[in-house]
Design an enzyme around this catalytic site. Structure first.
Site, PDB file in Angstrom:
ATOM      1  N   LYS A   1      -9.338  27.767   0.412  1.00 46.02           N
ATOM      2  CA  LYS A   1      -8.297  26.801   0.045  1.00 46.02           C
ATOM      3  C   LYS A   1      -8.987  25.518  -0.378  1.00 46.02           C
ATOM      4  O   LYS A   1      -9.890  25.032   0.324  1.00 46.02           O
ATOM      5  CB  LYS A   1      -7.394  26.529   1.258  1.00 46.02           C
ATOM      6  CG  LYS A   1      -6.359  25.421   1.052  1.00 46.02           C
ATOM      7  CD  LYS A   1      -5.675  25.055   2.366  1.00 46.02           C
ATOM      8  CE  LYS A   1      -6.629  24.279   3.273  1.00 46.02           C
ATOM      9  NZ  LYS A   1      -5.992  23.847   4.530  1.00 46.02           N
TER      10      LYS A   1
ATOM     11  N   ASP B   1       0.849  -1.178   0.000  1.00 47.55           N
ATOM     12  CA  ASP B   1       0.000   0.000   0.000  1.00 47.55           C
ATOM     13  C   ASP B   1       0.890   1.235   0.000  1.00 47.55           C
ATOM     14  O   ASP B   1       1.852   1.317   0.777  1.00 47.55           O
ATOM     15  CB  ASP B   1      -0.894  -0.003   1.241  1.00 47.55           C
ATOM     16  CG  ASP B   1      -1.839   1.171   1.258  1.00 47.55           C
ATOM     17  OD1 ASP B   1      -2.652   1.290   0.330  1.00 47.55           O
ATOM     18  OD2 ASP B   1      -1.753   1.980   2.195  1.00 47.55           O
TER      19      ASP B   1
ATOM     20  N   GLU C   1      -2.665  17.433   6.623  1.00 48.44           N
ATOM     21  CA  GLU C   1      -2.308  18.384   5.567  1.00 48.44           C
ATOM     22  C   GLU C   1      -2.438  19.818   6.072  1.00 48.44           C
ATOM     23  O   GLU C   1      -1.562  20.664   5.834  1.00 48.44           O
ATOM     24  CB  GLU C   1      -3.222  18.178   4.345  1.00 48.44           C
ATOM     25  CG  GLU C   1      -2.994  16.869   3.610  1.00 48.44           C
ATOM     26  CD  GLU C   1      -3.883  15.758   4.151  1.00 48.44           C
ATOM     27  OE1 GLU C   1      -4.365  15.899   5.298  1.00 48.44           O
ATOM     28  OE2 GLU C   1      -4.078  14.755   3.448  1.00 48.44           O
TER      29      GLU C   1
ATOM     30  N   ALA D   1     -17.643  17.679   1.386  1.00 44.20           N
ATOM     31  CA  ALA D   1     -17.422  16.915   0.162  1.00 44.20           C
ATOM     32  C   ALA D   1     -18.059  17.585  -1.042  1.00 44.20           C
ATOM     33  O   ALA D   1     -17.630  17.373  -2.183  1.00 44.20           O
ATOM     34  CB  ALA D   1     -17.997  15.504   0.345  1.00 44.20           C
TER      35      ALA D   1
ATOM     36  N   MET E   1     -13.655  22.492  -0.494  1.00 41.84           N
ATOM     37  CA  MET E   1     -12.759  23.564  -0.088  1.00 41.84           C
ATOM     38  C   MET E   1     -13.143  24.011   1.315  1.00 41.84           C
ATOM     39  O   MET E   1     -14.199  23.675   1.835  1.00 41.84           O
ATOM     40  CB  MET E   1     -12.810  24.738  -1.066  1.00 41.84           C
ATOM     41  CG  MET E   1     -14.158  25.405  -1.200  1.00 41.84           C
ATOM     42  SD  MET E   1     -14.136  26.724  -2.432  1.00 41.84           S
ATOM     43  CE  MET E   1     -15.839  27.257  -2.368  1.00 41.84           C
ATOM     44  N   SER E   2     -12.229  24.745   1.933  1.00 41.05           N
ATOM     45  CA  SER E   2     -12.471  25.292   3.269  1.00 41.05           C
ATOM     46  C   SER E   2     -11.815  26.658   3.316  1.00 41.05           C
ATOM     47  O   SER E   2     -11.185  27.097   2.342  1.00 41.05           O
ATOM     48  CB  SER E   2     -11.878  24.368   4.343  1.00 41.05           C
ATOM     49  OG  SER E   2     -10.482  24.225   4.164  1.00 41.05           O
TER      50      SER E   2
ATOM     51  N   ASP F   1      -7.059  -1.575   4.239  1.00 45.33           N
ATOM     52  CA  ASP F   1      -6.165  -2.652   3.819  1.00 45.33           C
ATOM     53  C   ASP F   1      -6.556  -3.989   4.439  1.00 45.33           C
ATOM     54  O   ASP F   1      -6.054  -5.037   4.019  1.00 45.33           O
ATOM     55  CB  ASP F   1      -4.723  -2.339   4.231  1.00 45.33           C
ATOM     56  CG  ASP F   1      -4.162  -1.125   3.518  1.00 45.33           C
ATOM     57  OD1 ASP F   1      -4.508  -0.934   2.342  1.00 45.33           O
ATOM     58  OD2 ASP F   1      -3.384  -0.377   4.132  1.00 45.33           O
TER      59      ASP F   1
END
Length: 741
Positions: free
Chosen positions: A454, A362, A403, A438, A442-443, A581
C-alpha cells in the site's frame, strides 16, 4: 500489535452519538465526531457549564470588595477615582474639625449640605469599585470551580517509557518537567504533558465543559494533554512539560481571577488622557478660590466659593464616569472571552482582535478535521469491494498512523472485514510486515504467499512494473480524479498487480463556508495555509469558501506571508494547532491555538481556544470590537454629560457675585445647594446605571466605521448631552419635594 485498541477506538469514532439538544444524531463518518472532534459546535458549553454560579453570592462578594478597594494604596492605580477619594477625605476632615473645634472650615455651607455632598462622593467611589468587583466576580467563581479539578493526585512515575510494569507511586506535586508517568483508564492526568506512548480517550470536560471525550495519542498534533483531565480508556505514557504551579490549569486560574491582568495599550493611553484632564481641571478649580475672592472685592458683593463647592465642581468636571468604569470594561471583555471558552493570555491581543483584517488558518485540524481518513475502496481487476477491503486491512494492521487506523476501521465497519477473531487479536505469526520508509513511500505485509503493498501511486506503479506488471489506464484515471477532488489516492498491489485504490480525504468541518461568509461581512480576508499541492489546496479552499490559499507552505513561507501583510499595515490573526504553526503564531498579531494542539503551539499563541473550534475567531473579533466600542462609547458619554454639570454648578457657585449668571440656570434648579447636590447625586448614580452596559458591552454588528462613528455620536454623544439635563432636573424636583433643597 494492538488491533484491539484500534478497533475499539475507531469503532467509537465511527459510531453516531445522540445530539445533546435533540438535533438528531451525528451522522456516521470517519471523522471522529463521536470522540470530540466537533468542528462548529451547535450548542455552547462554557467552563462554568458544569457548575451553577450563585449570582447572589457574586453580588455579595462584589459589595464587600467595593469597600476593600477603598484602600488608598489600591485606589491610586486609578488617578481619577483617587482624586475623588482625596476630596472625600478632605470633606470628612473639614466636618470633624468644624464639629470638634471652634474653627469653621465649612464657610457658608451648612454641615448637612457638606455631609450630603460627602456621602455622594463616597457613593461615587463605592459604585465605581462595585463595577470593577462585579466584573471580577465571575472570573473568581470560575477560578474556584477550576480549583476543584486540582486534587492531591497520585502519579505512576516511570523510569523509561517501556517500563510500564515497574512504576513508582508519587504525588503529582513532585513531578518535574521531562519526567514520565503512566496514566491508565479512570486515572487523572497529574500535570500538563505530551503523550509519548499509547492511545486513549480523555475526558476534558473539567477544562472545556465539553462532555464528549477526545482521543489523545503519541505523535502528530493531538498528543498534548492537560493536567486535571481524566483518561477514560486504555493507557497513556505522558512526558511532563510543566513543573508544579506552571501548568495550563494554573495559568488559567490566574487569568480568570484577573490576578495577572495587565492594562492594554489603549487602556493605558486612555488612563493617561483621563489623568491629563484631571490635572487640567484640578489646576482650573484651584484658581477659582482666588478668582472668587478677587471678584467679590471688585464687585463689592457676593460670597466666596467654599471648599465643598470646589470639590463638588472638581468631581463633576473630571471624567469620573469612564474613570470609574474603565477597569470594569476591560475585565468584562476578558470574561466574555472566557465564557466562550477562550483564554486570552494578553489583553493586547483582545484589543488587536477588534482591528484585524486578515485571518490565516492552517488547513489541517482547523478547516479540516486534521488527518486524512479512508472514505472509499475502489476495486479494479475483477476484485470486489470486500476482497479489496480485506487486502487493505491486512496491509494496515501494522500501520499505527491515523490513516492506517481509518483503513482498518472502514474495512471493518463498512465491509465487515473482521479486525479480530472472536474478540482476540488477529494471529500475526505468519505475517511479515513491511514498514513505511521515506525512500520506498509504501508499506505492507507478506502473508500466505501474497505480497500486499500500500502506498503512493507512483511508488506502487514502480513496484508493480519492476515485477513485470503494469498500471491500467482506468486506475490512472481514478487516481487523477481523486487528486482533483482534493483527496489523496493510495494504491493497493497484490504481487505484481495493482488491484485497487484507497481514497483518503481530509474532510472540511461542517459550517465552515457559512462562518467564512460572516468573516467576509466583517471585512476580514481569510487565507488557508496548507502543505498540500496547489491542486488539492484549491479544491479544499473552494469547498471551505476561503478567499485565498497558500499551498505547499513551509514554516518559513507562513512567516513570510504574515510579514508581507504586516508590512502593508494590516493586522494579521492566525489559528493553528501544530508544532510547525508555532513560529507563525508567534509572529501574528492575534494568535489562537487550539487546545487539542501541541504544547509549542499553545505556548506561542496569545489565546487558547478550549473548544478547539478555529472559527471561534469570529466571536473573538466581535468581542474585541465590542470592547473597543464600549470603551469609546462610554468615554464619549462621560465627556458629553459634563456639559449639564457645568450649567448646574458654575451658576450656583458664582451667582451671588455675578447675578447675571442666573440666566444660565435654564433648568430652573431651586437653589444653589440643590443644583450642586443634584449634580453630584447624578454623578454617582450614572456610574451604577452604566454598569450593565460596561459588563455586557455594546452589541456589535458588521457595519462600516462611518456608521459606527455616527451611531456613537448620536446615541452616546448627543444622548450624553441631553440625559444629564433631564436627570439633574428630576433629582432637583425630588430634593425639593422631600424638603432637602
Amino acid at each position: 500489535m494492538s488491533i484491539g485498541i484500534n478497533a475499539y477506538l475507531w469503532t467509537k469514532a465511527l459510531t453516531p452519538s445522540p445530539s445533546p439538544q435533540g438535533r438528531g444524531g451525528l451522522a456516521p463518518s470517519p471523522l471522529g465526531r463521536g470522540v470530540g472532534v466537533r468542528g462548529v459546535i451547535p450548542h455552547k458549553k462554557f467552563i462554568m457549564s458544569n457548575k451553577t454560579i450563585d449570582k447572589r453570592a457574586i453580588y455579595r462578594e462584589a459589595i464587600k470588595q467595593a469597600a476593600v478597594k477603598l484602600n488608598p494604596r489600591r485606589q491610586i492605580g486609578n488617578p481619577v477615582m483617587f482624586l475623588v477619594e482625596v476630596g472625600s477625605l478632605l470633606l470628612i476632615l473639614m466636618l470633624l474639625v468644624t464639629w470638634l473645634t471652634p474653627v469653621n472650615w465649612l464657610g457658608q455651607d451648612s454641615p448637612a449640605f457638606v455631609t450630603a455632598v460627602t456621602l455622594c462622593l463616597w457613593f461615587t467611589l463605592l459604585f465605581a469599585n462595585f463595577a470593577e468587583a462585579l466584573a471580577e466576580g465571575r472570573g473568581k467563581a470560575q477560578a474556584a470551580s477550576l480549583r476543584h479539578t486540582q486534587t492531591d493526585t497520585k502519579a505512576k512515575k516511570l523510569a523509561t517509557a517501556d517500563s510500564r510494569t515497574a512504576h513508582t507511586l508519587v504525588n503529582a506535586a513532585q513531578l518535574r518537567r521531562g519526567e514520565l508517568v503512566l496514566v491508565e483508564a479512570g486515572e487523572v492526568i497529574p500535570a500538563d504533558g505530551e503523550v509519548v506512548q499509547g492511545i486513549g480517550a480523555v475526558d476534558e470536560s473539567a477544562i472545556t465543559g465539553e462532555s464528549a471525550p477526545v482521543i489523545r495519542e503519541s505523535g502528530g498534533d493531538r498528543s498534548a494533554v492537560t493536567g486535571g483531565t481524566r483518561v477514560l480508556s486504555d493507557w497513556l505514557v505522558v512526558a511532563m512539560t510543566a513543573n508544579p504551579g506552571e501548568g495550563f490549569l494554573d495559568k488559567l486560574i490566574s487569568l480568570v481571577e484577573g490576578a495577572k491582568r495587565q492594562k492594554t495599550p489603549n487602556e493605558i493611553a486612555l488612563t493617561i488622557l483621563l489623568a491629563s484632564f484631571t490635572i487640567i481641571f484640578l489646576l482650573v478649580v484651584a484658581t477659582l478660590l482666588p478668582f472668587s475672592l478677587f471678584s467679590i472685592q471688585l464687585a463689592g458683593q457676593g460670597e466666596p466659593i467654599t471648599v465643598t463647592v470646589l470639590i463638588a465642581l472638581l468631581v463633576c468636571l473630571i471624567p469620573t464616569t469612564i474613570g470609574g468604569l474603565l477597569n470594569a470594561i476591560g475585565i468584562a471583555g476578558m470574561d466574555r472571552l472566557i465564557q466562550r471558552n477562550v483564554v486570552a493570555m494578553s489583553g493586547r491581543a483582545v484589543e488587536a482582535a477588534g482591528d484585524i483584517d486578515v485571518l490565516l488558518l492552517d488547513k489541517t485540524g482547523t478547516i479540516t478535521y486534521g488527518n486524512r481518513y479512508a472514505v472509499e475502496f475502489i476495486p479494479l481487476h475483477h476484485l470486489n469491494s470486500r476482497e479489496l477491503a480485506e487486502l487493505a486491512l491486512l496491509s494496515s494492521l501494522a500501520d499505527e498512523t491515523p490513516e492506517g487506523r481509518s483503513v482498518v476501521a472502514l474495512a471493518h465497519e463498512k465491509y465487515g472485514v473482521p479486525a479480530s477473531a472472536n474478540g482476540a487479536e488477529r494471529n500475526t505469526a505468519d505475517m511479515t510486515f513491511i514498514p513505511f520508509t521515506a525512500q520506498t513511500r509504501m508499506s505492507g505485509v507478506n502473508h500466505k504467499g501474497m505480497e500486499i503493498r500500500k502506498g503512493a501511486p507512483d511508488a506502487i506503479g514502480r513496484y508493480v512494473r519492476e515485477r513485470g506488471g503494469h498500471v491500467s489506464a482506468q486506475m490512472t484515471a481514478e487516481v487523477e480524479r481523486i487528486a482533483r477532488s482534493g483527496g489523496t489516492p493510495l494504491m493497493i498491489a497484490r504481487n505484481e498487480t495493482a488491484v485497487g485504490i484507497i481514497h483518503l480525504k481530509d474532510v472540511v468541518k461542517e459550517g465552515m463556508r457559512q462562518r467564512f461568509e460572516q468573516l467576509r461581512a466583517m471585512g476580514i480576508k481569510t487565507v488557508m495555509i496548507t502543505g498540500d499541492n496547489p491542486l488539492t489546496a484549491a479544491s479544499i479552499a473552494a469547498e471551505a469558501g476561503v478567499d485565498d490559499f497558500l499551498a505547499e507552505a513551509t514554516p518559513e513561507a507562513k512567516l513570510a506571508l504574515i510579514r508581507q501583510y504586516q508590512d502593508e499595515g494590516r493586522l494579521v490573526a492566525m489559528t493553528g494547532d501544530g508544532t510547525n504553526d508555532a513560529p507563525a503564531l508567534a509572529q501574528a498579531d492575534v494568535a489562537v491555538a487550539m487546545n487539542t494542539g501541541t504544547q509549542p503551539a499553545r505556548e506561542a499563541a496569545n489565546m487558547v481556544d478550549l473548544d478547539s473550534d478555529p472559527t471561534k475567531l469570529i466571536e473573538i473579533v466581535a468581542i474585541g470590537k465590542q470592547l473597543l466600542m464600549t470603551r469609546g462609547a462610554l468615554t464619549t458619554f462621560s465627556l458629553a454629560n459634563d456639559i449639564a454639570k457645568y450649567f448646574a454648578i458654575i451658576p450656583a457657585a458664582f451667582v451671588s457675585t455675578y447675578p447675571v449668571l442666573g440666566k444660565l440656570n435654564f433648568m430652573g434648579l431651586a437653589t444653589p445647594q440643590s443644583a450642586i447636590l443634584s449634580a453630584v447625586i447624578f454623578n454617582a448614580l450614572i456610574i451604577i446605571a452604566l454598569i450593565p452596559l460596561a459588563l455586557r458591552g455594546i452589541p456589535y454588528r458588521p457595519v462600516s466605521a462611518a456608521v459606527l462613528l455616527r451611531n456613537n455620536l448620536v446615541i452616546y454623544g448627543l444622548g450624553g448631552v441631553i440625559t444629564p439635563f433631564v436627570a439633574i432636573k428630576l433629582i432637583d424636583l425630588l430634593l425639593v419635594s422631600l424638603g432637602l433643597a
